[in-house]
Structure formats: C-alpha cells, structure tokens
Design a protein around this motif. Structure first.
Motif, mmCIF file in Angstrom:
data_model
loop_
_atom_site.group_PDB
_atom_site.id
_atom_site.type_symbol
_atom_site.label_atom_id
_atom_site.label_comp_id
_atom_site.label_asym_id
_atom_site.label_seq_id
_atom_site.Cartn_x
_atom_site.Cartn_y
_atom_site.Cartn_z
ATOM 1 N N ASN A 244 0.829 -1.209 0.000
ATOM 2 C CA ASN A 244 0.000 0.000 0.000
ATOM 3 C C ASN A 244 0.863 1.258 0.000
ATOM 4 N N PRO A 245 0.331 2.376 -0.510
ATOM 5 C CA PRO A 245 1.084 3.643 -0.480
ATOM 6 C C PRO A 245 1.485 4.002 0.945
ATOM 7 N N ILE A 246 2.706 4.461 1.080
ATOM 8 C CA ILE A 246 3.195 4.850 2.404
ATOM 9 C C ILE A 246 3.132 6.361 2.601
ATOM 10 N N ILE A 247 3.094 7.106 1.497
ATOM 11 C CA ILE A 247 2.966 8.566 1.557
ATOM 12 C C ILE A 247 1.544 8.922 1.151
ATOM 13 N N VAL A 248 0.835 9.593 2.048
ATOM 14 C CA VAL A 248 -0.597 9.842 1.871
ATOM 15 C C VAL A 248 -0.872 11.342 1.994
ATOM 16 N N ASP A 249 -1.593 11.879 1.021
ATOM 17 C CA ASP A 249 -1.974 13.294 1.082
ATOM 18 C C ASP A 249 -2.984 13.497 2.210
ATOM 19 N N GLU A 250 -2.877 14.629 2.899
ATOM 20 C CA GLU A 250 -3.785 14.867 4.023
ATOM 21 C C GLU A 250 -5.247 14.892 3.572
ATOM 22 N N GLN A 251 -5.507 15.210 2.307
ATOM 23 C CA GLN A 251 -6.882 15.209 1.819
ATOM 24 C C GLN A 251 -7.502 13.810 1.895
ATOM 25 N N ASP A 252 -6.668 12.777 1.716
ATOM 26 C CA ASP A 252 -7.167 11.414 1.854
ATOM 27 C C ASP A 252 -7.580 11.128 3.292
ATOM 28 N N ILE A 253 -6.878 11.708 4.241
ATOM 29 C CA ILE A 253 -7.232 11.503 5.653
ATOM 30 C C ILE A 253 -8.618 12.091 5.925
ATOM 31 N N TYR A 254 -8.890 13.257 5.363
ATOM 32 C CA TYR A 254 -10.218 13.866 5.532
ATOM 33 C C TYR A 254 -11.292 13.002 4.862
ATOM 34 N N LYS A 255 -10.986 12.456 3.688
ATOM 35 C CA LYS A 255 -11.963 11.632 2.984
ATOM 36 C C LYS A 255 -12.256 10.341 3.750
ATOM 37 N N GLN A 256 -11.252 9.801 4.397
ATOM 38 C CA GLN A 256 -11.410 8.509 5.073
ATOM 39 C C GLN A 256 -11.963 8.644 6.492
ATOM 40 N N PHE A 257 -11.465 9.607 7.228
ATOM 41 C CA PHE A 257 -11.765 9.684 8.656
ATOM 42 C C PHE A 257 -12.846 10.711 9.002
ATOM 43 N N GLY A 258 -13.250 11.522 8.035
ATOM 44 C CA GLY A 258 -14.299 12.482 8.297
ATOM 45 C C GLY A 258 -13.963 13.426 9.438
ATOM 46 N N PRO A 259 -14.898 13.639 10.391
ATOM 47 C CA PRO A 259 -14.659 14.574 11.485
ATOM 48 C C PRO A 259 -13.459 14.193 12.356
ATOM 49 N N GLU A 260 -13.041 12.925 12.293
ATOM 50 C CA GLU A 260 -11.899 12.480 13.101
ATOM 51 C C GLU A 260 -10.565 12.885 12.481
ATOM 52 N N ALA A 261 -10.583 13.410 11.282
ATOM 53 C CA ALA A 261 -9.346 13.651 10.541
ATOM 54 C C ALA A 261 -8.350 14.493 11.319
ATOM 55 N N MET A 262 -8.827 15.550 11.976
ATOM 56 C CA MET A 262 -7.899 16.417 12.704
ATOM 57 C C MET A 262 -7.179 15.666 13.815
#
Length: 538
Positions: free
Chosen positions: A70-88
């Motif tokens: 799996n990709p080891i470098i992840v754009d922060e936008q993906d974190i928002y897409k995956q985790f929703g309100p938990e992203a921060m």
C-alpha cells in the motif's frame, strides 16, 4: 587418528559382546573445556519482528489472501476523505513531510570575488556556466546531490574545491529551513487500503482478498515500553457484497490459530472510529496457553460514507494487528523497545549461556598428564569414603623432554575420624536463575532450609558438568606439569574449604561476571573438600 577397522571386525567375530563393550575406549572424550555446555554451535538469529512478519505472510497466504504494498505517503486530503470529522485527531498523530526550498541564488560581484579568492579565476564564460547551474538547481532540473559535481564541471575544478566554493560563497544553503508539504507518512494501514481498493474495485471480480504487512508511523508523545513511533501493521481487507462481522471473527480465528491461540472472544471496541460502520468495530481477544487472555487484533467494516468518497460500492471488512504486539507475546518480551532495538539494550545471558562461560582455569597441555587427571579423579572417588588415616598411591611413567619420569601421587588424610574426601568434593557446579551454585547430586545429608532451593537447581538449573573434584585434580596435574618444567622433584598440594570458583580451579568470563554482579545474583560454591596430596617426581 581413526580406529583399525580390521582389528575391530576380527574382535567382533570372536566375541561381539566383548567387542561392543571394549571398543567404547576408541571413542575419545573431549577435553573438559571443550565439552557441553562449554561448546555451543553458533548460528544466525532472525529478528523477532521479521520472523513474526514472515509467519504472518505465510498465514495470510494459506488463507487465500493476495499480498500488496500500500502507499506509504498519503496526502492529508485522503485523511479527511477517510476519517471524516476524526481527521484532525488522526492528523495530530501523523508525521508531515517537509523539504528544503530551492533558493534563488544569484552570482553578484561579491560572490565572484569570494570564488576568485579561493583560487578560481572566473571569466565570462565560466561565470555564465555557473549561473546556468544555479538556475537549473532552482528550477529543480538538477538534484541537490548533483549540485557539487555540476559546479565543479562548470568551473573545471575538483569536487573538493567546488564544495569549498558552495560553503564560502553561498551561505544561503546553510540557512535554509524545511518547509512542510501536505503529504503525510501513513499512520494507519487503512489510509493505504482506501487508495488501493479504489483502483482495484472496478477491475477485479469479487470477493477481493488482500493483505499487507508494512510500516506505519505515529507521532507519539513519547516512546515507552509499549509504544514506538514506527511500527508494523499486519492488515487485510475482504471486499464482498455479503461481508459481515462474522467474516471478521472467522478470519481472526483462522489467522491466530496458526500462532498457537486456541480460544477467542470478541468485544465491541469502545473507540468507535468514524471510518468503520457503527457497531462493527470489534476487539479480538485470544487465549494463550501460557499468558491467558490477550487483546491481539481489531476488525471492522469500513463506513459506506468513507467508501463512497473513493467510488467503492461494496462492503469492505478490514482486520489489523500490530506485528510488534504479537511478537512480544510470542517471544515473551515486556518492553517493545528492547525487542525491536536490542542493540541499544544490555543483552542478558541465559542460564545456558552463563554455563558456557564457566571453564576450568588450569589444564595440563600434555596428553599423558591430562589422562592422568581422569585416573586421579576415578581413584579419589573410588576411595572417597575410606576412613582415616588413609593413603592412596597412584604411579605413572611419563616421557618428558625425551626423558622418562616416574610420577608418584599420594592422596591421603591423616587426621582421625575423617574420610579421604570432604563432603563437598563431588558437588557439581550449576547455573540457576542467573546465579552459580555448587550442589550435591542428592538431598541426602542436606540441611532442611536448603532442600527446596537445591531441588529447584537440580530440576531446572543448567549443569556445567564440572564437579569440585574435577577442577581440583586438573589444578594438581597442572602443578605437576609446572614442576616438570622447573625440575621440582616434590611438592605438597592441599585444598580445604572452598569459598569461591578459584578454589576449585574454575574461571568465569568478565561478561558473565558483570551480569551476575549487576543483577545482584550470587556465586555460591562454598563447601569442605579437604583434599591432601603429595607429589614425587623421579
């Protein structure tokens, strides 16, 4: 040398039983410091984490999962897409990637003067060539690790002089400060699964069964006995139209049974991460025969909200476990740091390894004297209970420096109401729980307060295979060897009360001694031996 095959065969034809017994002497015994446990075959040792990863890979493959990276470098936008309100909250645990900016470095009069003071004459052609190099570096067409070489090439100078010019004429490079990007290092394997599945979901038939074992990175407040900033996640996904929590239970069971776990409990995870569907996040507890119930994994079904952000239209089960957590269980570690980075922690010797470090100090070089030692030991033991006054005489002819010498050893005890050997002469040296003890082979005559400890030592300790009498007799024959070299014709030898290893002619390595002292362990080989000898050399 080997043995004579013809002689052995002939003897066996005449009397097989006699040949079988007598040919025992043809198998030579190793010298005392070359016997087990002082010999130990060396072999390469895999790292516990790497070995656990390999076992997990085999376990997943046996269950029909396909391995991916799996990709080891992840754009922060993906974190928002995956985790929703938990992203921060998740991003707070992430490492952001940063890089040095490319400075806009000019070549003014001042810099030219500095370069020329370093011994490089700049004409217009060389100056222009240097400007092009600096401009290309700014634009990113020249990499940083090629800059020194390109400057040297532009000015037709050595790399060493080019490096000096970079340091003296362009101090801007040393003043650069890293600037953060919006890219992060993967903190959860989930971050990579969404990206991977979004690419595969339209190109693969269902079900899709994948696993990945790789590093994740967490910006922990501190590293301690159970937390590291870099760890390995062993994670799998099952994408299928009818996937459910029951699949998670079955996969967890099938995976962990391969590591010796027998029974399982599944409990709702109170964390309730937003990338999982409500009421599907589950903790896996497994029963280990030695350690009892342990939390070993977590699984859940990804939220359709997060999946929709990646155009994934079927349910996806995810199960993951920390490799280091599993390895700590399998290899009985209490501190993850000591397991992952043993080179930074003191290496503790096991009882077996400590036993290897205990050796007989003085051993004669001459084979004849070495063999005489075994004869002396046998005679002393055979006559150990003879009551005093007692005298045992052993004679041996030995060729030394081309001259045959007659050696007479008298073992004696003249004081009345004694025996040839004291009660501790046959004690054997053991290692138990990091300490060294000299103990008898049975509990007969042992004081009541010592019986429990000696029973444990005999049952669970590691024997060195060395008795007090062994070390003492090798010391005696070593002194005979010294006497032969020094032309000494007679001497007395006496060992009364043993207080330490040196009294029985044993030595221990500094490494082992340091551990024993550092852990407040003991070396207890006390005991009465009362061996007296007189040696005559003619």
């Amino acid at each position: 040398m080997g043995f004579n095959i013809e002689e052995v065969s002939e003897l066996a034809k005449k009397d097989f039983e006699k040949a079988w017994i007598e040919t025992k002497k043809l198998i030579k015994e190793k010298r005392i410091n070359e016997r087990y446990p002082r010999i130990k075959l060396s072999y390469g040792k895999p790292h516990p984490v790497m070995e656990t990863i390999e076992r997990l890979r085999e376990a997943y493959l046996r269950l029909g999962f396909e391995e991916v990276i799996n990709p080891i470098i992840v754009d922060e936008q993906d974190i928002y897409k995956q985790f929703g309100p938990e992203a921060m909250a998740v991003l707070d645990r992430c490492f952001y990637l940063a890089g040095l900016p490319r400075p806009d470095v000019g070549l003014g009069r001042e810099k030219i003067e500095i370069i020329e003071r370093l011994g490089v004459k700049l004409n217009e052609e060389k100056a222009e060539s240097l400007r092009r190099v600096l401009h290309s570096y700014k634009k990113g067409t020249i990499d940083g690790d090629d800059l020194t070489y390109k400057i040297a090439e532009a000015l037709n100078i050595s790399d060493e002089l080019s490096l000096k010019i970079l340091e003296k004429a362009f101090p801007e490079f040393k003043e650069l400060k890293p600037e953060s990007s919006r890219l992060t290092l993967r903190s959860h394997m989930t971050s990579g699964w969404f990206i991977t599945l979004s690419s595969l979901i339209k190109n693969r038939e269902l079900p899709i069964k994948l696993f990945s074992i790789d590093r994740c990175f967490r910006r922990e407040q501190r590293e301690d006995k159970s937390h590291l900033m870099s760890y390995h996640s062993a994670s799998c996904v099952l994408a299928s139209e009818d996937v459910s929590v029951d699949d998670g239970m079955a996969i967890a069971e099938a995976l962990l049974e391969q590591f010796g776990f027998k029974r399982f409990k599944f409990k709702p995870d109170e964390k309730r991460s937003k990338y999982y569907t409500p009421e599907t996040q589950t903790e896996v507890y497994a029963y280990h025969p030695k350690l009892g119930w342990l939390e070993v994994a977590t699984f859940g079904i990804y939220s359709p909200v997060a999946l929709a952000n990646y155009k994934i239209d079927v349910p996806v089960l995810n199960l993951g476990l920390g490799v280091e957590r599993l390895a700590m269980i399998l290899y009985n570690y209490e501190d993850v740091r000591a397991m992952v980075y043993p080179q930074f922690y003191r290496q503790r010797l096991s009882d077996r390894e400590l036993a290897k470090e205990i050796k007989v100090d003085n051993v004669p070089v001459l084979d004849e004297l070495y063999n005489l030692t075994n004869k002396l030991i046998d005679e002393a033991i055979r006559n150990k209970d003879k009551e005093s006054p007692v005298s045992i005489v052993i004679k041996e002819n030995i060729e030394f420096n081309s001259v045959e010498r007659e050696i007479t050893i008298e073992l004696f005890e003249k004081e009345e109401n004694k025996k040839l050997l004291g009660p501790s002469a046959l004690n054997e040296v053991y290692v138990y729980d990091g300490s060294i003890y000299g103990v008898p082979k049975s509990l007969e005559g042992v004081k009541e307060e010592y019986k429990e400890l000696i029973s444990k030592i005999l049952a669970d300790g590691v024997s060195t295979g060395i008795r007090y009498i062994d070390g003492i007799m090798f010391k005696l024959t070593s002194k005979i060897e010294e006497a032969l070299l020094s032309n000494i014709e007679e001497f007395n030898f006496r060992v009364t009360i043993v207080r330490g290893l040196s009294d029985i002619n044993l030595k221990i390595s500094n490494l082992a001694l340091k551990q024993i002292m550092g852990e407040n362990k003991v070396i207890d080989v006390r005991g009465p031996v009362f061996l007296n000898a007189k040696v005559y050399i003619r």
